[in-house]
Design an enzyme around this catalytic site. Structure first.
Site, PDB file in Angstrom:
ATOM      1  N   ALA A  48       8.894   7.604  -0.634  1.00 46.43           N
ATOM      2  CA  ALA A  48       8.092   6.368  -0.674  1.00 46.43           C
ATOM      3  C   ALA A  48       8.779   5.237  -1.418  1.00 46.43           C
ATOM      4  CB  ALA A  48       6.717   6.580  -1.293  1.00 46.43           C
ATOM      5  N   GLY A  49       8.677   4.046  -0.826  1.00 46.12           N
ATOM      6  CA  GLY A  49       9.120   2.828  -1.497  1.00 46.12           C
ATOM      7  C   GLY A  49      10.459   2.290  -1.044  1.00 46.12           C
ATOM      8  N   ASN A  79       9.417   6.681   5.891  1.00 48.27           N
ATOM      9  CA  ASN A  79       8.788   6.434   7.181  1.00 48.27           C
ATOM     10  C   ASN A  79       8.774   4.936   7.494  1.00 48.27           C
ATOM     11  OD1 ASN A  79       5.882   7.893   8.844  1.00 48.27           O
ATOM     12  ND2 ASN A  79       7.097   6.185   9.501  1.00 48.27           N
ATOM     13  N   THR A  80       8.048   4.174   6.672  1.00 52.90           N
ATOM     14  CA  THR A  80       7.840   2.751   6.966  1.00 52.90           C
ATOM     15  C   THR A  80       9.149   1.962   7.028  1.00 52.90           C
ATOM     16  OG1 THR A  80       5.781   2.987   5.731  1.00 52.90           O
ATOM     17  CG2 THR A  80       6.412   0.762   6.329  1.00 52.90           C
ATOM     18  N   LYS A 136       4.272  19.372   2.739  1.00 53.62           N
ATOM     19  CA  LYS A 136       4.346  18.257   1.788  1.00 53.62           C
ATOM     20  C   LYS A 136       2.948  18.026   1.226  1.00 53.62           C
ATOM     21  CE  LYS A 136       4.621  13.262   1.510  1.00 53.62           C
ATOM     22  NZ  LYS A 136       5.094  11.989   2.048  1.00 53.62           N
ATOM     23  N   GLY A 153       4.803   2.549   1.458  1.00 57.80           N
ATOM     24  CA  GLY A 153       4.752   1.443   2.403  1.00 57.80           C
ATOM     25  C   GLY A 153       5.092   0.085   1.813  1.00 57.80           C
TER      26      GLY A 153
END
Lengths: 264, 67
Positions: free
Chosen positions: A190-191, A212-213, A103, A164
């Site tokens: 993301a997001g 992830n987050t 990535k 995040g």
């Protein structure tokens, strides 16, 4: 956009369309439990300097998530130049015994973590030439996404919103254009903040979602990981099933119009 | 000799040392690592032959949790 049953990345099929990160968890046991609940087969890892003072026998991520069980996706998180990103991924390839799937992300601003697409494009060119299979994180700019595909990246991964932030999909229209234009898998990276966001990404026609987050920072990460797995599956099926057209109102009720009891 | 490891200066009594010997000295034999010497990757298969010189700069990295 593809209607294949499985997600195909760089010639390999994956039944899970949810890709997850391994950061921000309380400990490795929680990381492992959340990843198991997510059903993810591809997991991202970061490459960092080894702690030299570390005591021998201290557990490592690789013991909890054996590379034989998962497809590792080493990332370039924290890199702000093409050179640093390329150097990091060459080290990752050595670390993971010649593993080529990576990535690429090159950031442009430490406050917002917004990607630097100019450095990203420069790094992608070098990495593709060097034999890497590059899944590339980028902004939701359709022109940049297409350029990254033309360079030879194996998947393009536009942001839904900032890393995040948990703000969800802020520009579904751009994502739709990227998906329409692409001949390679498009994954939102993301997001995403909640399962609903993940389902919307899949209903737009995304091939997968990387997060992830949203899982690690949920109050109950393991429950959220399961919710995300279901949302990705539901969103994908909803996309494939083809939604009914939207209309302001309908003159066609769902129940029969005849046989009603009447007075008089 | 002096070796720069991950940005820190490390002093060793040895005059000569291979990367394999260094990995043992640093207690890192159990770890999965990748090592860069003066900007060039040293493949794991060459650790036992790769000789270190005074002033060499090493980056020793591993995989950690990340998104």
């Amino acid at each position: 956009m593809s209607k294949n049953k499985q997600l195909n990345i760089a010639g390999k099929d994956y039944h899970s369309r949810l890709l997850v990160g391994t950061g921000k968890y309380k400990d490795f046991a929680e990381t492992r439990a959340a990843i198991d609940a997510s059903g993810a087969q591809i997991i991202t890892v970061a490459i960092r300097r080894t702690n030299i003072g570390q005591t021998a026998g201290e557990p490592s991520l690789l013991e909890f998530l054996p590379p034989e069980e998962f497809t590792y996706l080493p990332n370039t998180a924290g890199c702000y130049s093409a050179d640093d990103a390329v150097r990091t991924l060459r080290l990752a390839r050595e670390l993971l015994d010649g593993h080529n799937l990576v990535k690429l992300e090159v950031l442009g601003d430490p406050r917002t973590l917004y990607p630097n697409v100019i450095e990203t494009i420069a790094a992608a060119k070098v990495l593709v030439k060097d034999g890497f299979d590059v899944m590339v994180y980028t902004s939701d700019d359709p022109i940049i996404a297409k350029q990254l595909e033309d360079i030879g990246c194996c998947a393009v991964m536009p942001l839904a919103s900032l890393i995040g932030s948990g703000m969800g999909i802020l520009n579904p229209w751009n994502l739709q254009i990227i998906i329409e234009n692409a001949k390679i898998p498009v994954l939102v990276d993301a997001g995403v903040g909640c399962a609903g966001d993940a389902a919307i990404a899949m209903e737009l026609g995304c091939d997968g979602v990387l997060m992830n987050t949203a899982i690690a920072s949920a109050s109950d990460p393991i429950m959220m990981a399961g919710a995300m797995r279901k949302a990705i599956e539901a969103g994908r099926e909803s996309f494939l099933a083809g939604r009914m057209p939207k209309k302001l109102y309908s003159a066609s009720p769902s129940s029969p119009t005849s046989g009603l009891i009447t007075s008089g | 000799m002096i070796i720069f490891i991950n940005g820190n200066v490390k002093q060793f009594d040895n005059e000569k040392m291979t990367i394999s010997a260094l990995v043992v000295t640093l207690n890192l034999t159990e770890k999965r690592l990748a090592i860069e010497k003066n900007g060039e990757i040293v493949p794991r298969s060459q650790f036992s032959e790769a000789k270190l010189q005074d002033g060499d700069k090493l980056e020793i990295v591993g995989a950690v949790g990340g998104g």
